[in-house]
Write an enzyme that holds these catalytic residues in place. Structure first.
Site, PDB file in Angstrom:
ATOM      1  N   SER A  19       0.828  -1.218   0.000  1.00 30.67           N
ATOM      2  CA  SER A  19       0.000   0.000   0.000  1.00 30.67           C
ATOM      3  C   SER A  19       0.860   1.264   0.000  1.00 30.67           C
ATOM      4  O   SER A  19       1.854   1.349   0.736  1.00 30.67           O
ATOM      5  CB  SER A  19      -0.882   0.041   1.254  1.00 30.67           C
ATOM      6  OG  SER A  19      -1.799  -1.009   1.269  1.00 30.67           O
ATOM      7  N   VAL A  65     -14.812   4.158   5.653  1.00 25.86           N
ATOM      8  CA  VAL A  65     -15.024   5.603   5.497  1.00 25.86           C
ATOM      9  C   VAL A  65     -16.462   5.969   5.139  1.00 25.86           C
ATOM     10  O   VAL A  65     -16.809   7.148   5.119  1.00 25.86           O
ATOM     11  CB  VAL A  65     -14.044   6.227   4.472  1.00 25.86           C
ATOM     12  CG1 VAL A  65     -12.615   6.169   4.979  1.00 25.86           C
ATOM     13  CG2 VAL A  65     -14.184   5.575   3.095  1.00 25.86           C
ATOM     14  N   ALA A  95     -13.564   1.542  -6.729  1.00 25.58           N
ATOM     15  CA  ALA A  95     -14.535   1.500  -7.830  1.00 25.58           C
ATOM     16  C   ALA A  95     -14.766   0.033  -8.141  1.00 25.58           C
ATOM     17  O   ALA A  95     -13.859  -0.796  -7.956  1.00 25.58           O
ATOM     18  CB  ALA A  95     -14.000   2.216  -9.067  1.00 25.58           C
ATOM     19  N   TYR A 157      -9.326   3.736 -16.679  1.00 26.10           N
ATOM     20  CA  TYR A 157      -9.390   4.348 -15.343  1.00 26.10           C
ATOM     21  C   TYR A 157     -10.809   4.873 -15.064  1.00 26.10           C
ATOM     22  O   TYR A 157     -11.284   4.878 -13.933  1.00 26.10           O
ATOM     23  CB  TYR A 157      -8.330   5.449 -15.215  1.00 26.10           C
ATOM     24  CG  TYR A 157      -7.953   5.759 -13.785  1.00 26.10           C
ATOM     25  CD1 TYR A 157      -7.353   4.798 -12.976  1.00 26.10           C
ATOM     26  CD2 TYR A 157      -8.200   7.020 -13.237  1.00 26.10           C
ATOM     27  CE1 TYR A 157      -7.008   5.084 -11.662  1.00 26.10           C
ATOM     28  CE2 TYR A 157      -7.854   7.319 -11.932  1.00 26.10           C
ATOM     29  CZ  TYR A 157      -7.261   6.347 -11.147  1.00 26.10           C
ATOM     30  OH  TYR A 157      -6.924   6.637  -9.841  1.00 26.10           O
ATOM     31  N   LYS A 164     -11.252  11.044  -8.923  1.00 25.68           N
ATOM     32  CA  LYS A 164     -10.005  11.758  -8.578  1.00 25.68           C
ATOM     33  C   LYS A 164     -10.112  13.245  -8.926  1.00 25.68           C
ATOM     34  O   LYS A 164      -9.533  14.091  -8.239  1.00 25.68           O
ATOM     35  CB  LYS A 164      -8.806  11.128  -9.301  1.00 25.68           C
ATOM     36  CG  LYS A 164      -8.438   9.727  -8.814  1.00 25.68           C
ATOM     37  CD  LYS A 164      -8.095   9.677  -7.341  1.00 25.68           C
ATOM     38  CE  LYS A 164      -7.512   8.337  -6.937  1.00 25.68           C
ATOM     39  NZ  LYS A 164      -7.481   8.168  -5.481  1.00 25.68           N
ATOM     40  N   THR A 195      -0.424  -2.382  -6.518  1.00 26.74           N
ATOM     41  CA  THR A 195      -1.054  -2.554  -5.198  1.00 26.74           C
ATOM     42  C   THR A 195      -2.347  -3.340  -5.378  1.00 26.74           C
ATOM     43  O   THR A 195      -2.758  -3.613  -6.508  1.00 26.74           O
ATOM     44  CB  THR A 195      -1.400  -1.187  -4.565  1.00 26.74           C
ATOM     45  OG1 THR A 195      -2.354  -0.535  -5.423  1.00 26.74           O
ATOM     46  CG2 THR A 195      -0.191  -0.301  -4.374  1.00 26.74           C
ATOM     47  N   LEU A 196      -2.992  -3.625  -4.252  1.00 27.85           N
ATOM     48  CA  LEU A 196      -4.284  -4.322  -4.298  1.00 27.85           C
ATOM     49  C   LEU A 196      -5.276  -3.554  -5.181  1.00 27.85           C
ATOM     50  O   LEU A 196      -5.941  -4.129  -6.046  1.00 27.85           O
ATOM     51  CB  LEU A 196      -4.821  -4.403  -2.863  1.00 27.85           C
ATOM     52  CG  LEU A 196      -5.812  -5.480  -2.511  1.00 27.85           C
ATOM     53  CD1 LEU A 196      -5.212  -6.862  -2.790  1.00 27.85           C
ATOM     54  CD2 LEU A 196      -6.176  -5.356  -1.023  1.00 27.85           C
TER      55      LEU A 196
HETATM   56  P1  NAD Z   1      -4.357  -0.222  -1.608  1.00 25.28           P
HETATM   57  O1  NAD Z   1      -5.336  -1.239  -2.118  1.00 25.28           O
HETATM   58  O2  NAD Z   1      -3.184  -0.703  -0.894  1.00 25.28           O
HETATM   59  O3  NAD Z   1      -5.094   0.861  -0.721  1.00 25.28           O
HETATM   60  C1  NAD Z   1      -6.426   1.259  -0.928  1.00 25.28           C
HETATM   61  C2  NAD Z   1      -7.050   1.363   0.438  1.00 25.28           C
HETATM   62  O4  NAD Z   1      -8.389   1.853   0.348  1.00 25.28           O
HETATM   63  C3  NAD Z   1      -7.120   0.001   1.157  1.00 25.28           C
HETATM   64  O5  NAD Z   1      -6.454   0.081   2.380  1.00 25.28           O
HETATM   65  C4  NAD Z   1      -8.605  -0.201   1.373  1.00 25.28           C
HETATM   66  O6  NAD Z   1      -8.896  -0.856   2.587  1.00 25.28           O
HETATM   67  C5  NAD Z   1      -9.085   1.244   1.405  1.00 25.28           C
HETATM   68  N1  NAD Z   1     -10.527   1.358   1.238  1.00 25.28           N
HETATM   69  C6  NAD Z   1     -11.285   1.087   0.149  1.00 25.28           C
HETATM   70  N2  NAD Z   1     -12.586   1.276   0.456  1.00 25.28           N
HETATM   71  C7  NAD Z   1     -12.623   1.686   1.753  1.00 25.28           C
HETATM   72  C8  NAD Z   1     -13.669   2.029   2.663  1.00 25.28           C
HETATM   73  N3  NAD Z   1     -14.964   2.006   2.299  1.00 25.28           N
HETATM   74  N4  NAD Z   1     -13.340   2.405   3.919  1.00 25.28           N
HETATM   75  C9  NAD Z   1     -12.045   2.424   4.323  1.00 25.28           C
HETATM   76  N5  NAD Z   1     -11.019   2.110   3.519  1.00 25.28           N
HETATM   77  C10 NAD Z   1     -11.314   1.743   2.259  1.00 25.28           C
HETATM   78  O7  NAD Z   1      -3.947   0.587  -2.913  1.00 25.28           O
HETATM   79  P2  NAD Z   1      -3.090   1.917  -3.124  1.00 25.28           P
HETATM   80  O8  NAD Z   1      -2.734   1.880  -4.551  1.00 25.28           O
HETATM   81  O9  NAD Z   1      -2.047   2.055  -2.110  1.00 25.28           O
HETATM   82  O10 NAD Z   1      -4.186   3.052  -2.959  1.00 25.28           O
HETATM   83  C11 NAD Z   1      -4.062   4.135  -2.045  1.00 25.28           C
HETATM   84  C12 NAD Z   1      -4.448   5.431  -2.745  1.00 25.28           C
HETATM   85  O11 NAD Z   1      -3.467   5.726  -3.731  1.00 25.28           O
HETATM   86  C13 NAD Z   1      -5.789   5.374  -3.472  1.00 25.28           C
HETATM   87  O12 NAD Z   1      -6.449   6.609  -3.318  1.00 25.28           O
HETATM   88  C14 NAD Z   1      -5.350   5.210  -4.920  1.00 25.28           C
HETATM   89  O13 NAD Z   1      -6.316   5.657  -5.841  1.00 25.28           O
HETATM   90  C15 NAD Z   1      -4.129   6.083  -4.918  1.00 25.28           C
HETATM   91  N6  NAD Z   1      -3.215   5.910  -6.056  1.00 25.28           N
HETATM   92  C16 NAD Z   1      -2.744   4.663  -6.353  1.00 25.28           C
HETATM   93  C17 NAD Z   1      -1.898   4.512  -7.460  1.00 25.28           C
HETATM   94  C18 NAD Z   1      -1.379   3.145  -7.846  1.00 25.28           C
HETATM   95  O14 NAD Z   1      -0.975   2.962  -8.992  1.00 25.28           O
HETATM   96  N7  NAD Z   1      -1.381   2.190  -6.948  1.00 25.28           N
HETATM   97  C19 NAD Z   1      -1.523   5.636  -8.224  1.00 25.28           C
HETATM   98  C20 NAD Z   1      -2.005   6.882  -7.853  1.00 25.28           C
HETATM   99  C21 NAD Z   1      -2.862   7.015  -6.778  1.00 25.28           C
END
Ligand code: NAD
Length: 257
Positions: A19, A65, A95, A157, A164, A195-196
């Site tokens: 994450s 959340v 999503a 996306y 976003k 990531t997940l």
């Molecule tokens: P991740 O899957 O590790 O983290 C996503 C988190 O969102 C998880 O911990 C999940 O439990 C949480 N989540 C989802 N629904 C939820 C809810 N209802 N209540 C509480 N928590 C909830 O993946 P990540 O990639 O680390 O994502 C973290 C952030 O980074 C996200 O906003 C994602 O869009 C953003 N992001 C990711 C990337 C990428 O390529 N991985 C790039 C840019 C931005």
């Protein structure tokens, strides 16, 4: 001496050791902050607890959340433990998998609302709940995570890009509301990281490969780089920065062809 010495940080969004929130937690810890984590549901609790233990972080409890009661309980617990809060990291997005492929046009009313609620509105809900705790500490900083799909139409996306875009607009409006209380609000726009969440996007590997091929730095982003910039945006090093979206994408967003 670290740049986050003495700061108390709540980080929402650690699912596992891949994450982006975990990279931020590790860097903030290394920079001297005390860390509190939450988890979304029992399955993730099993992953989050050992990670928290490995850096001496607190686990405040379960936080979905969309659940205002859990948001309230999280803040009450932090008030009891720490008397306030300095830093809030929002690293949450969702999503439906079926909407992260093919045409954006087909997203249902319900899935659109759900994606926007979890991925954008949740920042507003958390910032509102954190405001009195940050005021109690004389100010604070909020950081959320975004992606280029907010400002460009990135294939697959889809509705997450719309979420976003809303998230980045929320950052600006929250920055205006909270600025007079010495609370800053920013977004960090990261390049693709495995990531997940990103594994749900069809053709994720094409997105990641494009960055390696075409970015000015000709490589992918490292998750530690998200951690480092996050720490800077959450620390007093960026005391004059609010309402911004800062790109940590090895320059990909500036390239035309
Ligand atoms: P991740 O899957 O590790 O983290 C996503 C988190 O969102 C998880 O911990 C999940 O439990 C949480 N989540 C989802 N629904 C939820 C809810 N209802 N209540 C509480 N928590 C909830 O993946 P990540 O990639 O680390 O994502 C973290 C952030 O980074 C996200 O906003 C994602 O869009 C953003 N992001 C990711 C990337 C990428 O390529 N991985 C790039 C840019 C931005």
């Amino acid at each position: 001496m670290g740049i986050a010495d003495g700061k108390r940080a709540l980080i929402v969004g650690v699912a596992n050791d891949k994450s982006l929130a975990w990279a931020i937690a590790q860097e903030l810890k290394a920079q001297g902050a005390e860390i509190a984590l939450t988890y979304q549901g029992e399955v993730l609790e099993k992953r989050v607890r050992p990670l928290a233990e490995s850096i001496g972080a607190l686990v405040v409890g379960e936080l979905d959340v969309t659940n205002d009661v859990q948001i309230g309980l999280t803040m009450s617990e932090l008030r009891e433990l720490w008397g306030g809060l300095d830093l809030l990291v929002h690293a949450v997005a969702f999503a439906d998998r079926e909407d992260l492929r093919d045409r954006f046009l087909t997203v249902s009313r319900g899935n659109f609302a759900k994606a926007l609620e979890i991925s954008a509105y949740s920042l507003v809900a958390l910032a509102r709940a954190a405001e009195p705790l940050m005021e109690a500490r004389g100010g604070g900083a909020v950081l959320t995570l975004s992606y280029l799909g907010a400002v460009r139409a990135v294939p697959n996306y889809n509705v997450m890009g719309v979420a976003k875009a809303a998230l980045e607009a929320c950052v600006r409006y929250l920055a205006v509301d909270l600025g007079p209380k010495n609370i800053r609000v920013n977004a960090l726009s990261a390049a693709p990281a495995r990531t997940l969440s990103s594994s749900a996007i069809r053709d994720y590997f094409t997105m990641a490969h494009e960055v390696e091929e075409r970015s000015p730095m000709r490589r992918g982003m490292k998750t530690e780089e998200v951690g480092k910039m996050a720490a800077a945006l959450l620390s007093d090093l960026s005391s004059g920065v609010t309402g911004q979206t800062v790109y940590v994408d090895v320059g990909y967003s500036i390239v035309g062809l």
